[in-house]
Design a protein around this motif. Structure first.
Motif, short mmCIF file in Angstrom:
data_model
loop_
_atom_site.label_atom_id
_atom_site.label_comp_id
_atom_site.label_asym_id
_atom_site.label_seq_id
_atom_site.Cartn_x
_atom_site.Cartn_y
_atom_site.Cartn_z
N GLU A 180 0.85 -1.19 0.00
CA GLU A 180 0.00 0.00 0.00
C GLU A 180 0.88 1.23 0.00
O GLU A 180 2.08 1.17 0.32
N PRO A 195 -5.05 1.06 1.75
CA PRO A 195 -4.76 -0.08 2.65
C PRO A 195 -5.83 -1.16 2.51
O PRO A 195 -7.00 -0.90 2.26
N SER A 196 -5.38 -2.40 2.67
CA SER A 196 -6.28 -3.54 2.60
C SER A 196 -6.46 -4.16 3.97
O SER A 196 -5.51 -4.28 4.74
#
Length: 232
Positions: free
Chosen positions: A116, A221-222
């Motif tokens: 990210e 972001p994940s």
């Protein structure tokens, strides 16, 4: 006449009947019907003027929310050409103007969940070679013929990079993060085992035509990043 012997026999039969498993009807689960999608836009047809064939996307294979489409720009403060990737939503946005963006459905591989930040679109390639990094060859030795040292895999059918690839750098260093083609239509919106951000070849060609050299690429972001570590 109901004799003692007859009564006893009836009692045994009743006992056996009470212990027997009652007959049950066989229940068959209904198979949920396949979703019926409207006809695909013409731009998902076959592309015949490329060095390698790009077949048409099969009808009924993509939900409309993953079709390429013009949408409201949710990030109006960014310059035209900025790319925003939302791995968890499996969407990529290309900023066209303060008001409008082009949205593409994507599939997300391991590296797509594990990186990210903000990178620079360093360069793009048409029908790129696939050069497998040593870290991946260590896990899959059968890919050694396609290593960087061996020149990688030829472009065309079977090359997982597809028709185009966008390469992301930070501070002049390759992040190993790629946006590339060769996604299967039924992968869109889903997590896949490897790779970064995969697009349909029709879509990645369209994105490549609009891409701005040096533009920012923002990867959000994940929440699914844990457990993913494989890179192309």
């Amino acid at each position: 006449m109901l004799t003692r012997r007859t009564f006893a026999a009836l009692g045994v039969a009743a006992g056996l009947s009470a212990c027997a498993r009652p007959e049950t009807a066989i229940v068959t689960r209904a198979v949920p019907p396949q979703p019926q999608y409207p006809p695909l836009p013409d731009f998902y047809g076959a592309i015949t003027d490329e060095p390698y064939p790009v077949p048409a996307i099969p009808e009924g294979s993509i939900a409309p929310e993953y079709w390429r489409q013009e949408v409201e720009n949710r990030w109006p403060g960014h310059a035209r050409g900025t790319i925003i990737v939302d791995p968890d939503a499996a969407m990529l946005h290309f900023v066209e103007s303060p008001l409008q963006a082009t949205r593409y459905g994507v599939s997300v591989g391991a590296a797509g969940f594990s990186w990210e930040g903000t990178a620079r679109l360093q360069f793009c390639r048409q029908w790129p070679r696939w050069r497998v990094p040593d870290t991946m060859i260590a896990r899959q030795p059968e890919l050694e013929p396609y290593s960087v040292a061996n020149g990688g895999m030829d472009p065309g059918a079977g090359n997982p990079m597809g028709a185009r690839a966008l390469y992301l750098f930070q501070n002049g260093v390759d992040t190993l993060y790629r946006v590339h083609g060769d996604a299967s239509p039924r992968e869109l919106g889903r997590a896949v085992s490897s790779g970064c951000i995969r697009m349909l070849n029709q879509d990645v060609i369209h994105l490549h035509e609009r891409a701005v050299h040096g533009a920012s690429v923002i990867v959000l972001p994940s929440m699914k990043a844990e457990g993913f570590a494989e890179l192309y």
